[in-house]
Design a protein around this motif. Structure first.
Motif, PDB file in Angstrom:
ATOM      1  N   ASP A  33      63.909  32.120  42.923  1.00 25.40           N
ATOM      2  CA  ASP A  33      64.340  31.862  44.303  1.00 25.40           C
ATOM      3  C   ASP A  33      65.108  33.082  44.822  1.00 25.40           C
ATOM      4  O   ASP A  33      66.279  33.271  44.490  1.00 25.40           O
ATOM      5  N   GLU A  63      57.238  24.955  48.498  1.00 23.90           N
ATOM      6  CA  GLU A  63      56.894  23.566  48.171  1.00 23.90           C
ATOM      7  C   GLU A  63      55.705  23.513  47.220  1.00 23.90           C
ATOM      8  O   GLU A  63      55.695  22.750  46.255  1.00 23.90           O
ATOM      9  N   ARG A  64      54.712  24.336  47.465  1.00 29.06           N
ATOM     10  CA  ARG A  64      53.516  24.383  46.616  1.00 29.06           C
ATOM     11  C   ARG A  64      53.869  24.791  45.185  1.00 29.06           C
ATOM     12  O   ARG A  64      53.411  24.192  44.217  1.00 29.06           O
ATOM     13  N   THR A 119      55.715  21.925  43.279  1.00 27.17           N
ATOM     14  CA  THR A 119      55.085  20.603  43.155  1.00 27.17           C
ATOM     15  C   THR A 119      53.671  20.730  42.592  1.00 27.17           C
ATOM     16  O   THR A 119      53.447  20.495  41.413  1.00 27.17           O
TER      17      THR A 119
END
Length: 220
Positions: A176, A154-155, A158
């Motif tokens: 990923d 998430e970090r 975003t």
């Protein structure tokens, strides 16, 4: 994200309810032990700087994001495997053509006094070698690569994406391992645009490193 209280928010806020119920004096009296050492509310909200960051333990994996220290656990095996594969391919291309320098984490990238990141991989071109110092990179690299983990995903997608775009990273790869994909973002007019999403059987071509391509089967 902590939202500041403004105008219309104030009458409905928990803080205003507590003050109205118990009174300002009682609330301040109850909070007095918290500030016995001289700490104030302003101190609690003060952002940390790179000087504070340098005082952290060497055996911890820290970054400084908007004045807040964040930690990451040790990377997984697949993370390190992918990191090694990318470093070897990128390094051979970059050094074979004297294009600049490539580094693996941990190496500090100081974007501002309150923003210090450690991309998994970063490339600084020869034309911008002046931002390299003995201790860190003083400014945005040409290319930053982040390999996702359950804790950092998430970090990376975003907060750090926003920082990289804001401070001028030309190209950003988000790798990923679980999906075996790389999202390539390129900076256009101050913001990132998607350059492509590449799967295991596809070839990624870098707009920043002209002539570089890699088949993702070699990465995953």
């Amino acid at each position: 994200m902590v939202r500041s209280l403004r105008g219309p928010d104030l009458p409905h806020s928990p803080i205003s309810f507590i003050l109205a119920t118990f009174g300002t004096d009682q609330v301040l009296c109850a909070l007095a032990p918290c500030f016995a050492g001289g700490t104030t509310m302003l101190d609690l909200q003060t952002k940390l700087t790179y000087a504070d960051y340098l005082k952290t333990a060497d055996d911890e994996r820290y970054e400084l994001l908007d004045g807040k220290l964040v930690t990451s656990p040790s990377p997984r095996e697949i993370h390190q495997y992918i990191l090694g594969r990318l470093f070897l391919r990128l390094g051979a291309f970059i050094y074979g053509r004297n294009l600049g320098r490539i580094y693996c984490s941990p190496f500090d990238v100081v974007l501002s006094e309150t923003d210090v990141v450690r991309p998994d991989l970063l490339f600084v071109s020869s034309a911008r070698a002046s931002i390299l110092t003995a201790d860190n990179v003083q400014g945005a690299p040409d290319l930053a690569v982040e390999i996702l983990s359950p804790v950092t995903a998430e970090r990376d997608g975003t907060i750090k994406l926003d920082l990289y775009a804001r401070y001028g990273v030309r190209e950003y790869w988000i790798v990923d391992p679980d999906a075996s994909t790389i999202l390539l973002l390129r900076r256009v007019r101050g913001r990132f645009e998607v350059g492509g999403i590449y799967g295991a059987e596809q070839s990624l071509r870098s707009p920043t490193l002209r002539g570089f391509s890699i088949v993702l089967e070699e990465v995953f």
